[in-house]
Design a protein around this motif. Structure first.
Motif, PDB file in Angstrom:
ATOM      1  N   GLU A 258       9.110   0.840   4.340  1.00  0.00           N
ATOM      2  CA  GLU A 258       9.540   0.385   5.668  1.00  0.00           C
ATOM      3  C   GLU A 258       8.970  -0.986   5.993  1.00  0.00           C
ATOM      4  OE1 GLU A 258       5.573   2.405   6.504  1.00  0.00           O
ATOM      5  OE2 GLU A 258       7.222   2.524   5.053  1.00  0.00           O
ATOM      6  N   LEU A 259       7.898  -1.383   5.288  1.00  0.00           N
ATOM      7  CA  LEU A 259       7.283  -2.690   5.497  1.00  0.00           C
ATOM      8  C   LEU A 259       7.615  -3.683   4.388  1.00  0.00           C
ATOM      9  CD1 LEU A 259       3.702  -1.717   6.764  1.00  0.00           C
ATOM     10  CD2 LEU A 259       5.754  -2.206   8.106  1.00  0.00           C
ATOM     11  N   THR A 260       7.701  -3.203   3.141  1.00  0.00           N
ATOM     12  CA  THR A 260       7.996  -4.112   2.037  1.00  0.00           C
ATOM     13  C   THR A 260       9.400  -4.680   2.145  1.00  0.00           C
ATOM     14  OG1 THR A 260       8.604  -2.208   0.664  1.00  0.00           O
ATOM     15  CG2 THR A 260       6.373  -3.079   0.417  1.00  0.00           C
ATOM     16  N   ALA A 261      10.300  -4.015   2.865  1.00  0.00           N
ATOM     17  CA  ALA A 261      11.635  -4.564   3.078  1.00  0.00           C
ATOM     18  C   ALA A 261      11.573  -5.877   3.849  1.00  0.00           C
ATOM     19  CB  ALA A 261      12.505  -3.562   3.838  1.00  0.00           C
ATOM     20  N   ALA A 262      10.538  -6.043   4.659  1.00  0.00           N
ATOM     21  CA  ALA A 262      10.377  -7.272   5.433  1.00  0.00           C
ATOM     22  C   ALA A 262       9.610  -8.334   4.660  1.00  0.00           C
ATOM     23  CB  ALA A 262       9.657  -6.970   6.746  1.00  0.00           C
ATOM     24  N   SER A 263       8.624  -7.918   3.851  1.00  0.00           N
ATOM     25  CA  SER A 263       7.814  -8.852   3.080  1.00  0.00           C
ATOM     26  C   SER A 263       6.907  -8.079   2.133  1.00  0.00           C
ATOM     27  CB  SER A 263       6.951  -9.716   4.007  1.00  0.00           C
ATOM     28  OG  SER A 263       6.044 -10.511   3.274  1.00  0.00           O
TER      29      SER A 263
ATOM     30  N   HIS B 298      -0.429  -8.039  -2.609  1.00  0.00           N
ATOM     31  CA  HIS B 298       0.873  -7.408  -2.417  1.00  0.00           C
ATOM     32  C   HIS B 298       0.755  -6.036  -1.760  1.00  0.00           C
ATOM     33  CE1 HIS B 298       1.779 -10.260  -5.777  1.00  0.00           C
ATOM     34  NE2 HIS B 298       2.767 -10.543  -4.937  1.00  0.00           N
ATOM     35  N   LEU B 299       1.710  -5.724  -0.919  1.00  0.00           N
ATOM     36  CA  LEU B 299       1.798  -4.429  -0.255  1.00  0.00           C
ATOM     37  C   LEU B 299       2.502  -3.447  -1.172  1.00  0.00           C
ATOM     38  CD1 LEU B 299       1.506  -2.779   2.403  1.00  0.00           C
ATOM     39  CD2 LEU B 299       3.756  -3.657   3.054  1.00  0.00           C
ATOM     40  N   GLY B 300       1.978  -2.260  -1.260  1.00  0.00           N
ATOM     41  CA  GLY B 300       2.610  -1.260  -2.108  1.00  0.00           C
ATOM     42  C   GLY B 300       2.757   0.076  -1.408  1.00  0.00           C
ATOM     43  N   GLY B 301       3.824   0.791  -1.732  1.00  0.00           N
ATOM     44  CA  GLY B 301       3.993   2.154  -1.270  1.00  0.00           C
ATOM     45  C   GLY B 301       4.434   2.333   0.165  1.00  0.00           C
ATOM     46  N   ARG B 302       4.886   1.268   0.821  1.00  0.00           N
ATOM     47  CA  ARG B 302       5.334   1.382   2.210  1.00  0.00           C
ATOM     48  C   ARG B 302       6.673   0.678   2.342  1.00  0.00           C
ATOM     49  NH1 ARG B 302       0.414   0.056   6.239  1.00  0.00           N
ATOM     50  NH2 ARG B 302       1.911   0.966   7.695  1.00  0.00           N
TER      51      ARG B 302
ATOM     52  N   ILE C  79      10.919  -2.531  13.540  1.00  0.00           N
ATOM     53  CA  ILE C  79       9.929  -1.964  14.459  1.00  0.00           C
ATOM     54  C   ILE C  79       9.342  -0.707  13.810  1.00  0.00           C
ATOM     55  CG2 ILE C  79      11.422  -0.381  15.755  1.00  0.00           C
ATOM     56  CD1 ILE C  79       9.035  -2.860  17.409  1.00  0.00           C
ATOM     57  N   THR C  80       8.098  -0.415  14.080  1.00  0.00           N
ATOM     58  CA  THR C  80       7.480   0.813  13.586  1.00  0.00           C
ATOM     59  C   THR C  80       6.794   1.522  14.752  1.00  0.00           C
ATOM     60  OG1 THR C  80       5.461  -0.399  12.999  1.00  0.00           O
ATOM     61  CG2 THR C  80       7.093  -0.056  11.255  1.00  0.00           C
ATOM     62  N   GLN C  81       6.744   2.828  14.705  1.00  0.00           N
ATOM     63  CA  GLN C  81       6.131   3.614  15.766  1.00  0.00           C
ATOM     64  C   GLN C  81       4.635   3.777  15.496  1.00  0.00           C
ATOM     65  OE1 GLN C  81       7.931   4.488  18.501  1.00  0.00           O
ATOM     66  NE2 GLN C  81       9.540   3.304  17.489  1.00  0.00           N
ATOM     67  N   LYS C  82       3.823   3.405  16.456  1.00  0.00           N
ATOM     68  CA  LYS C  82       2.377   3.456  16.297  1.00  0.00           C
ATOM     69  C   LYS C  82       1.733   4.283  17.408  1.00  0.00           C
ATOM     70  CE  LYS C  82       2.253   0.868  12.650  1.00  0.00           C
ATOM     71  NZ  LYS C  82       1.788   1.419  11.346  1.00  0.00           N
ATOM     72  N   GLN C  83       0.589   4.888  17.077  1.00  0.00           N
ATOM     73  CA  GLN C  83      -0.154   5.657  18.088  1.00  0.00           C
ATOM     74  C   GLN C  83      -1.612   5.225  18.185  1.00  0.00           C
ATOM     75  OE1 GLN C  83      -0.814   9.806  17.058  1.00  0.00           O
ATOM     76  NE2 GLN C  83      -0.413   9.388  14.881  1.00  0.00           N
TER      77      GLN C  83
END
Length: 221
Positions: A92-97, A86-90, A193-197
């Protein structure tokens, strides 16, 4: 006698992983993350809900390699981030899965390569492109630029992968936006979408220079 000695020498060099022709060593160490039934089910749900693809197995047909940096300082710390199901603490991403992020390969600062997942297993690492992309994570970030050893390792790994699969694209994570609006882009929510560098233009320019003899693209045509 000399002929027999030469044959034995070549066989020994091959056995210890030395390429006689290239004069270099290439090795992948296995360091698998947890991929149990729950992670399999979450991956299948992600494929269906986010990519619009229904499958019976959580697998991909690799056509792309996406290069990342971890923004985490050590290999073991990065492994501990990817290993849970499981993904935790993010948010902006857990809203998707709730499926955790991961990648297929992890390259340490000294260029040592670890395989976290089989090449054709689904991994969540690049929005819209997971269904076709192998992910390579590199230990480093904005405050720890990727090393020359990592550059060499990425180039060798991509060459190895292209021999096995029809890899058409090699991109940096920060370049994935170029695929939006193309048939290759499969994300059911246009606002997700997320901003990446990572890993940055400089690293990708140097990597592409090493791969210039390969027929790979950096963006859709």
């Amino acid at each position: 006698m000399k002929k027999r000695y030469f044959i034995v020498l070549v066989l020994c060099l091959s056995w210890i992983g030395i390429s006689v022709a290239a004069g270099q060593t290439f090795r992948i160490f296995e360091k698998p993350i947890l991929f149990n039934e729950e992670r399999t089910q979450l991956s299948l749900e992600y494929l269906k809900n986010r990519h619009g693809i229904e499958k019976e197995t959580a697998t991909i047909t690799p056509q792309m390699v996406v290069v990342h940096w971890t923004a985490v300082s050590t290999l073991e710390s990065t492994f501990d981030v990817f290993n849970p199901v499981h993904l935790g603490g993010r948010p902006e991403l857990t809203a998707a899965s709730n499926l955790n992020v991961s990648a297929h390969f992890l390259v340490d600062r000294d260029g040592v390569i670890f395989r976290l997942l089989p090449d054709t297993t689904f991994a969540r690492h690049t929005i819209g492109l997971n269904y076709m992309a192998i992910g390579i994570e590199n230990i480093g970030g904005p405050d720890a630029p990727l090393t020359r050893a990592q550059l060499k390792a990425n180039a060798e790994l991509i060459r190895y992968l292209q021999k096995k699969y029809p890899i058409t694209y090699v991109i940096g994570h920060h370049e994935y936006y170029a695929f939006q609006g193309t048939p290759l882009w499969k994300e059911t929510d246009p606002d997700y979408i997320t901003q990446k560098q990572d890993p940055g233009d400089r690293f990708m320019k140097r990597l592409r220079k090493r791969l210039r003899d390969l027929d790979v693209k950096s963006k859709p045509e």
